[in-house]
Design an enzyme around this catalytic site. Structure first.
Site, mmCIF file in Angstrom:
data_model
loop_
_atom_site.group_PDB
_atom_site.id
_atom_site.type_symbol
_atom_site.label_atom_id
_atom_site.label_comp_id
_atom_site.label_asym_id
_atom_site.label_seq_id
_atom_site.Cartn_x
_atom_site.Cartn_y
_atom_site.Cartn_z
ATOM 1 N N CYS A 21 -18.078 44.650 30.755
ATOM 2 C CA CYS A 21 -18.210 43.200 30.580
ATOM 3 C C CYS A 21 -17.142 42.445 31.362
ATOM 4 O O CYS A 21 -16.616 41.429 30.906
ATOM 5 C CB CYS A 21 -18.154 42.816 29.103
ATOM 6 S SG CYS A 21 -19.531 43.431 28.135
ATOM 7 N N ASN A 22 -16.812 42.956 32.545
ATOM 8 C CA ASN A 22 -15.832 42.295 33.408
ATOM 9 C C ASN A 22 -16.274 42.504 34.850
ATOM 10 O O ASN A 22 -15.675 43.291 35.591
ATOM 11 C CB ASN A 22 -14.426 42.853 33.167
ATOM 12 C CG ASN A 22 -13.343 42.027 33.840
ATOM 13 O OD1 ASN A 22 -13.590 41.358 34.850
ATOM 14 N ND2 ASN A 22 -12.147 42.065 33.294
#
Length: 785
Positions: free
Chosen positions: A332-333
């Site tokens: 999630c980055n």
């Protein structure tokens, strides 16, 4: 609801008081970020005043970047900025622009959840004071510090570093409770926050008939819509107290976790193949020299001897065999992932078109990684955990000859890297050599029992079927090559149970008739497989078409039978189950059968069957090019109607595995481990991976992709014993893949009789990107991957 004791304990943990900060409880860190985006006093574009800006570091969690969706709806511009750009940012605005009061928000993580890089907390004061400007625009900057990753292993002193907004997640600190987070709001900014929606408990007074609403005075009560999770909040005080008692505080946790990370990083960095090539590529902005700039996170990809990346899915599968849990993907980055893996914006779009989405197992596109592997250390992690992980990397990537050189330097690093003052390391013999690698031992196998069944259609149909098959397709031998034939046929009536071998069998709309029509579920209705219960392979179902029953046998148990007739019209319990995220309608096979399975497996479970009237609706796969792109109906399989393997490929793999095992495996045992429906005998190994379509008699199949193998192939299908060397050998033999076999979908003939699949039938393949049947290519021209 006011919980003063709990709030005081939280503020005490962050070295601040209620005079400076207010705690707003949320469902998690993401909800806290959404609250900020909705309530910040933005000034939109098009007004007389200069408009606001939402500026964020590209190395930020998705939940931070997602705030730009809300700001865009408010006509506020979002500006991403890289870590390099902010370091080069101008120090101060011109004097005439310093008096502007337009509010801007800058967000950055205290610690990158991707690489563990710790960004300077001094930025908070520098940005708020105007000493550091993220972007050149007049106005007053406020700082959102995403502390979710940071506070899990490092102390945060809000008395010194007074950010305006600090979202946190409690389960990241001590593992409980999930679904509870908080937003710490600096009281100087709190009165400026704006709220449009008001839920239960947030209003001091309101009118239902008129537009009148007066909020509660307390900031926390004003923003906590509805009933907060007060039982979990009460548990927080105990969580913080136990954390302090067990560890001695966050500073000790910081030192402990960093020591483990530094040691693991140092060893990993020194691991080399025999040719000198590194075993891993570590993605880091630091050299792990200080816990002030680096957290206990190591992000990496495993490489082969040629420097090519092994897909993270393969590493994850191998780690699970060693009882190691790793995170994989982009975490999630996306911003940090792009920066470290050199993935362009166009690459992201191209990967999406290739079918890759966040969270899936597509780890390589055109040979380039779509993500990486991450390990993290917490306060409960030990030196033995680090050793176990390093043992796993060396055991799966390096031969004994390869490890001779690394061992000499690693042993020294081990002794020097472990400090004497850490109590959790006292029980570890620091002088003993680590990374002890031993080949897995293959336990004695029970003799395999082979059941062969000849399927006989009704006499009235037999001649019609055979005549139609011979008229429809007469196979011819490929030019310059030996014919390919069907060597074996297996069906698996009960998902994850033993195979039922046949020589001839009818084909239905979902695959082989009765293949995976039943499955075993636990007391919660969740499908059980050999991953959770290896003894399922010891259950032997067989189908008797004449008597219309399935007979189930197992050692030490009396045989039990189940009718093949669908019982959904009777008083059967209809339920909904899930198979690999697909919802399927099923019905329960009754207490008698449930008792049999529960007794044999030693745990409560039940046998359920897919409902015949729901097969066409409930479990489908949209497969391009099949039957005018119609959805293909599936039974209780994971991916496709059929799985095909090649004997020649098995033989080649057997040679590789035998070299790594003390006791070589028999060819029949290997075939059983790969649980295929169709076993073919082709001249060349892995030539099946070049096929786009195949014909077997009157049957037409389309290849829908390779089968990526999991740990089930490590289970001996005769004894239920595990041997993780099998998957490791497959990985080593296939280079950077764990693929073995191909998935097929059937294009059934539109006729009044059933299709049949027979052993001995000739197989005619159509090669990829060709419209006609081609002779096999030479081994030099073939892709072995």
């Amino acid at each position: 609801m006011i919980l003063y004791q709990e709030m005081h304990r939280i503020l005490q943990h962050f070295h601040t008081t209620a005079e400076d900060y207010t705690i707003i409880f949320t469902s998690g860190c993401t909800a806290a970020l959404k609250l900020i985006a909705e309530s910040f006093p933005w000034i939109p574009e098009g007004t007389k005043q200069p408009s606001s800006r939402f500026c964020y570091l590209t190395d930020n969690h998705t939940s931070v970047v997602g705030m730009r969706g809300i700001t865009a709806s408010m006509n506020v511009l979002s500006v991403p900025i890289t870590p390099q750009e902010i370091l080069l940012a101008e120090s101060r605005l011109p004097a005439e622009e310093q008096n502007c009061t337009t509010p801007h928000l800058f967000s950055y993580p205290a610690q990158s959840n991707f690489s563990g890089t710790k960004y300077p907390l001094s930025w908070i004061q520098d940005i708020k004071s105007g000493k550091l400007c993220p972007i050149k625009t007049p106005g007053k900057w406020f700082v959102l510090l995403d502390a979710a990753s940071y506070v899990s292993s490092s102390p945060l002193d809000l008395g010194v570093h007074q950010a305006d907004f600090i979202p946190i997640s409690f389960y990241k600190i001590f593992g409980f409770p999930t679904g509870l987070g908080a937003l710490l709001v600096n009281n100087r900014i709190a009165p400026l926050l704006r709220k449009t929606y008001f839920g239960g408990g947030t209003a001091a007074a309101y009118l239902a008939g008129e537009d009148f609403y007066f909020p509660r005075k307390s900031i926390a009560e004003r923003f906590e819509d509805g009933t907060v999770s007060f039982l979990d909040i009460i548990a927080l005080k105990h969580g913080f107290d136990v954390l302090e008692k067990l560890t001695g505080g966050m500073e000790k946790i910081k030192q402990h976790t960093f020591t483990l990370a530094h040691y693991t990083y140092t060893v990993l960095s020194n691991l080399k193949y025999a040719n000198g090539a590194p075993v891993v590529h570590i993605y880091s902005d630091t050299d792990f020299s200080s816990p002030d700039v680096q957290g206990p996170i190591i992000n990496f990809n495993v490489l082969d001897e040629n420097g090519e990346v092994l897909g993270f899915s393969q590493v994850d599968k191998m780690a699970s065999l060693h009882n190691i849990h790793v995170r994989t993907g982009c975490f999630c980055n996306t911003g940090a992932c792009q920066m470290h893996l050199d993935i362009s914006n166009e690459d992201i779009r191209r990967n999406l078109q290739a079918g890759h989405v966040c969270g899936d197992d597509i780890d390589l596109v055109d040979g380039r990684p779509t993500g990486s592997v991450r390990i993290s250390f917490g306060y409960m992690s030990s030196f033995e955990d680090a050793q176990t992980f390093l043992n796993f990397i060396i055991a799966t990537r390096l031969s004994k000859l390869d490890t001779e050189t690394p061992f000499k330097s690693v042993t020294k690093l081990t002794i020097e890297s472990v400090p004497d003052d850490l109590p959790c390391f006292n029980d570890v013999d620091k002088s003993s050599p680590i990374l002890q690698i031993s080949d897995g031992e293959l336990r004695s196998n029970l003799s395999a029992t082979k059941t062969t069944v000849n399927w006989q259609p009704l006499e009235t149909e037999a001649e019609s079927i055979r005549a139609a098959v011979s008229e429809t397709a007469v196979p011819t031998c490929r030019k310059g090559g030996k014919p390919i034939t069907v060597a074996s046929i297996y069906l698996y009536p009960i998902k994850s149970c033993s195979a039922f071998e046949v020589t001839e069998w009818p084909v239905g709309n979902q695959g082989l008739l009765y293949d995976r029509n039943w499955m075993v579920v636990n007391q919660n209705g969740v499908c059980m497989t050999q991953k959770q219960e290896p003894r399922l392979c010891l259950i032997n179902p067989s189908i008797d078409l004449k008597q219309k029953i399935m007979v189930i046998q197992a050692e030490g148990m009396d045989p039990v039978s189940v009718s093949l007739e669908d019982n959904t019209e009777k008083e059967a319990v209809v339920c909904e189950s899930k198979v690999c995220s697909h919802r399927v309608k099923t019905y329960d096979c009754g207490e008698r059968i449930a008792g049999w399975f529960s007794t044999f497996l030693g745990r409560p479970c039940r046998l359920i069957r897919q409902s015949a009237d729901m097969k066409s609706k409930s479990h489908q796969k949209n497969t391009k090019g099949l039957s005018s792109a119609k959805n293909i109906s599936l039974s209780l399989v994971n991916e496709a109607q059929y799985l095909l393997i090649n004997v020649a490929s098995i033989l080649q793999l057997k040679e590789h595995i035998s070299a790594r095992l003390e006791k070589p495996l028999e060819i029949e045992e290997l075939i059983q481990r790969f649980r295929a429906n169709i076993v073919v005998s082709a001249p060349e190994s892995f030539e099946e991976e070049e096929w786009a379509e195949i014909s077997i008699g009157a049957l037409q199949f389309q290849v829908v992709g390779p089968c990526s193998r999991c740990q089930i192939i490590c289970i001996d299908q005769q004894s239920g014993e595990r041997n993780k060397e099998i998957l490791q050998s497959l990985s080593a033999a296939r280079g950077r893949k764990t693929n073995f076999g191909i998935y097929l979908m059937n294009q059934p003939l539109h006729s009044s009789f059933s299709d049949i699949l027979s052993v001995g039938s000739q197989v005619l393949p159509v090669l990829k990107e060709n419209t006609e049947i081609q002779p096999p290519t030479s081994s030099e021209e073939k892709c072995s991957g």
